[in-house]
Design a protein around this motif. Structure first.
Motif, mmCIF file in Angstrom:
data_model
loop_
_atom_site.group_PDB
_atom_site.id
_atom_site.type_symbol
_atom_site.label_atom_id
_atom_site.label_comp_id
_atom_site.label_asym_id
_atom_site.label_seq_id
_atom_site.Cartn_x
_atom_site.Cartn_y
_atom_site.Cartn_z
ATOM 1 N N GLN A 10 41.430 65.056 -53.824
ATOM 2 C CA GLN A 10 42.503 65.113 -53.227
ATOM 3 C C GLN A 10 42.215 66.334 -52.121
ATOM 4 O O GLN A 10 42.958 66.292 -50.982
ATOM 5 C CB GLN A 10 43.816 65.777 -53.921
ATOM 6 C CG GLN A 10 44.099 64.781 -54.893
ATOM 7 C CD GLN A 10 44.275 63.202 -54.742
ATOM 8 O OE1 GLN A 10 44.889 63.033 -53.881
ATOM 9 N NE2 GLN A 10 43.619 62.707 -55.472
ATOM 10 N N HIS A 11 41.085 67.128 -52.321
ATOM 11 C CA HIS A 11 40.740 67.930 -51.218
ATOM 12 C C HIS A 11 39.305 67.865 -50.613
ATOM 13 O O HIS A 11 39.154 68.145 -49.389
ATOM 14 C CB HIS A 11 40.372 69.161 -51.898
ATOM 15 C CG HIS A 11 41.542 69.802 -52.849
ATOM 16 N ND1 HIS A 11 42.659 70.278 -52.337
ATOM 17 C CD2 HIS A 11 41.728 70.211 -53.934
ATOM 18 C CE1 HIS A 11 43.441 70.778 -53.363
ATOM 19 N NE2 HIS A 11 42.979 70.526 -54.246
ATOM 20 N N GLU A 12 38.675 66.429 -51.092
ATOM 21 C CA GLU A 12 37.346 66.289 -50.841
ATOM 22 C C GLU A 12 37.305 64.986 -50.445
ATOM 23 O O GLU A 12 36.993 64.013 -51.286
ATOM 24 C CB GLU A 12 36.314 66.739 -51.929
ATOM 25 C CG GLU A 12 36.078 68.065 -51.905
ATOM 26 C CD GLU A 12 35.216 68.467 -50.862
ATOM 27 O OE1 GLU A 12 34.611 67.662 -50.001
ATOM 28 O OE2 GLU A 12 35.332 69.581 -50.312
ATOM 29 N N PRO A 13 37.437 64.421 -49.133
ATOM 30 C CA PRO A 13 37.428 62.909 -49.058
ATOM 31 C C PRO A 13 36.068 62.393 -49.550
ATOM 32 O O PRO A 13 36.094 61.007 -49.680
ATOM 33 C CB PRO A 13 37.374 62.809 -47.527
ATOM 34 C CG PRO A 13 38.176 64.303 -46.945
ATOM 35 C CD PRO A 13 37.701 64.918 -48.177
ATOM 36 N N ARG A 14 35.002 63.002 -49.495
ATOM 37 C CA ARG A 14 33.750 62.304 -49.999
ATOM 38 C C ARG A 14 33.784 61.776 -51.503
ATOM 39 O O ARG A 14 33.213 60.964 -51.787
ATOM 40 C CB ARG A 14 32.447 63.325 -49.645
ATOM 41 C CG ARG A 14 32.157 63.036 -48.179
ATOM 42 C CD ARG A 14 30.749 63.811 -47.940
ATOM 43 N NE ARG A 14 30.771 64.960 -48.745
ATOM 44 C CZ ARG A 14 29.549 65.860 -48.707
ATOM 45 N NH1 ARG A 14 28.491 65.404 -48.247
ATOM 46 N NH2 ARG A 14 29.592 66.982 -49.301
ATOM 47 N N PHE A 35 48.244 56.593 -52.881
ATOM 48 C CA PHE A 35 48.397 57.697 -52.005
ATOM 49 C C PHE A 35 47.154 58.751 -52.586
ATOM 50 O O PHE A 35 46.453 59.330 -51.749
ATOM 51 C CB PHE A 35 49.601 58.614 -52.464
ATOM 52 C CG PHE A 35 50.037 59.978 -51.754
ATOM 53 C CD1 PHE A 35 49.809 59.790 -50.382
ATOM 54 C CD2 PHE A 35 50.388 60.918 -52.378
ATOM 55 C CE1 PHE A 35 50.141 61.110 -49.578
ATOM 56 C CE2 PHE A 35 50.425 62.264 -51.759
ATOM 57 C CZ PHE A 35 50.607 62.310 -50.521
ATOM 58 N N LEU A 36 46.911 58.686 -53.738
ATOM 59 C CA LEU A 36 45.950 59.718 -54.209
ATOM 60 C C LEU A 36 44.689 58.886 -54.690
ATOM 61 O O LEU A 36 43.634 59.636 -54.619
ATOM 62 C CB LEU A 36 46.543 60.034 -55.987
ATOM 63 C CG LEU A 36 47.850 60.781 -55.784
ATOM 64 C CD1 LEU A 36 48.291 61.231 -57.249
ATOM 65 C CD2 LEU A 36 47.732 62.096 -54.949
ATOM 66 N N LYS A 59 49.803 66.262 -51.090
ATOM 67 C CA LYS A 59 48.710 65.835 -51.952
ATOM 68 C C LYS A 59 47.784 66.871 -52.464
ATOM 69 O O LYS A 59 47.174 66.758 -53.564
ATOM 70 C CB LYS A 59 47.659 64.750 -50.747
ATOM 71 C CG LYS A 59 46.502 64.064 -51.239
ATOM 72 C CD LYS A 59 45.731 63.426 -49.979
ATOM 73 C CE LYS A 59 46.534 62.113 -49.853
ATOM 74 N NZ LYS A 59 45.756 61.265 -49.076
ATOM 75 N N ALA A 60 47.540 67.910 -51.631
ATOM 76 C CA ALA A 60 46.689 68.991 -52.094
ATOM 77 C C ALA A 60 47.508 69.651 -52.988
ATOM 78 O O ALA A 60 46.873 70.122 -54.206
ATOM 79 C CB ALA A 60 46.661 69.926 -50.898
ATOM 80 N N LEU A 61 48.569 69.715 -53.207
ATOM 81 C CA LEU A 61 49.444 70.236 -54.225
ATOM 82 C C LEU A 61 49.177 69.653 -55.691
ATOM 83 O O LEU A 61 49.030 69.966 -56.766
ATOM 84 C CB LEU A 61 50.910 70.236 -54.118
ATOM 85 C CG LEU A 61 51.716 71.205 -55.020
ATOM 86 C CD1 LEU A 61 51.635 72.742 -54.832
ATOM 87 C CD2 LEU A 61 53.363 70.734 -55.075
ATOM 88 N N ILE A 62 49.329 68.079 -55.590
ATOM 89 C CA ILE A 62 48.962 67.247 -56.621
ATOM 90 C C ILE A 62 47.572 67.345 -57.236
ATOM 91 O O ILE A 62 47.353 67.612 -58.605
ATOM 92 C CB ILE A 62 49.152 65.771 -56.580
ATOM 93 C CG1 ILE A 62 50.864 65.639 -56.200
ATOM 94 C CG2 ILE A 62 48.900 64.980 -57.517
ATOM 95 C CD1 ILE A 62 51.129 64.284 -55.665
#
Lengths: 195, 195
Positions: free
Chosen positions: B111-115, A166-167, A104-107
């Motif tokens: 993808q890095h920040e749930p908020r 997912f995203l 997920k982070a890579l995308i």
């Protein structure tokens, strides 16, 4: 294989990829750095940069080292069952650390870094699309797929709803979701033949 | 509306969002900062933070200020034509700066920040899903949609292939692609009724 320099290089490569995944899982993608991987692996940064041009490239290879055999299609002669089995495996992989959160982070990174997007497509998406199309072609020849179905769309139509969940919605991917999506795709949204 | 304090506040808000988009287009999401927006707007950082908790929240609001009226569904009585028209508008928006590149960057950040992911869903995806389901319900009542089609899947199935192309393969989204996807979804992948 004997303990040749080639073999030692391969062991070193495997160790670096394993450490990348371990460390990525521990500290998250944002804090992961080639420096930190090098330190834990007892290698120099140069050793890593010789093989991988960036953190994204290293992570992509490390992720691919985890999953490739899982994602082949079975061929039991029943296309819906085989797609279901393969996509269940894909969903299991996406749901599981370290693969899920790091992929997920890579995308996420691929949205800012065109080189990562290109590598992701070349190394992961395109080979998956080829496998999908090959399995669907066999099914079409056996009359299990609409002869009108455009195989070029197969990857987008089958995996699009998974990536959406997912995203975008970031809800849990489940086998049940896969089964419902496949039912809907095979049946079609249209009202059916007018009688 | 007269020049009340409320009106001046609304003008200020609009100006900040307009500047966010301008600046985002000029320097890209990575370099965009609340400090830079404040400087160009002649406002204090506190003024901006009073309304938006982060750069992502500010960008999301700014993007939404561009597009909401475009993405309503027409109702001509023909569901395929209406979906086509609405998705063509969505694709035009995604293809166009500043919306396209900044929306892509925002999803990357989600993808890095749930908020940010939560705000994106609450403010953009969920309302779009509601509109989609409402239009499809009408179509189902008129016999233009399979009665078995699960409306909860509609957003994932219809927009999944677009997001796949936008975020993963990153190929150009075109009206022709939309048309081919809709054809495939309405017809279905299955071989049809055995006669």
């Amino acid at each position: 294989m004997t303990d040749t320099p080639h073999r030692r290089g391969a062991d070193r490569t495997e160790a670096i990829m394993r450490i990348t995944l371990e460390l990525g899982q521990e500290i998250g993608y944002a804090k992961l750095s080639i420096e930190a991987v090098a330190a834990r692996a007892g290698a120099s940064k140069q050793t890593i940069y010789r093989r991988w041009s960036s953190k994204g490239a290293l992570l992509l290879d490390s992720l691919l080292s985890l999953n490739e055999p899982d994602l082949d299609y079975p061929d039991t002669g029943d296309i819906v069952a085989d797609l279901r089995a393969q996509i269940h495996s894909a969903v299991d992989l996406l749901a599981r650390p370290p693969f899920g959160p790091l992929f997920k982070a890579l995308i996420g990174e691929a949205q800012h870094e065109p080189r990562i997007a290109a590598a992701l497509n070349e190394r992961f998406i395109a080979p998956q699309a080829d496998k999908t199309v090959a399995r669907l072609k066999t099914a079409r020849d056996q009359g299990q797929l609409s002869p009108a179905f455009d195989l070029d769309l197969a990857m987008a139509i089958l995996s699009g709803p998974l990536y959406f969940q997912f995203l975008i919605t970031q809800e849990q991917l489940t086998h049940e979701y896969v089964d419902r999506i496949l039912d809907a795709l095979f049946t079609g949204m249209g009202p059916g033949h007018v009688r």
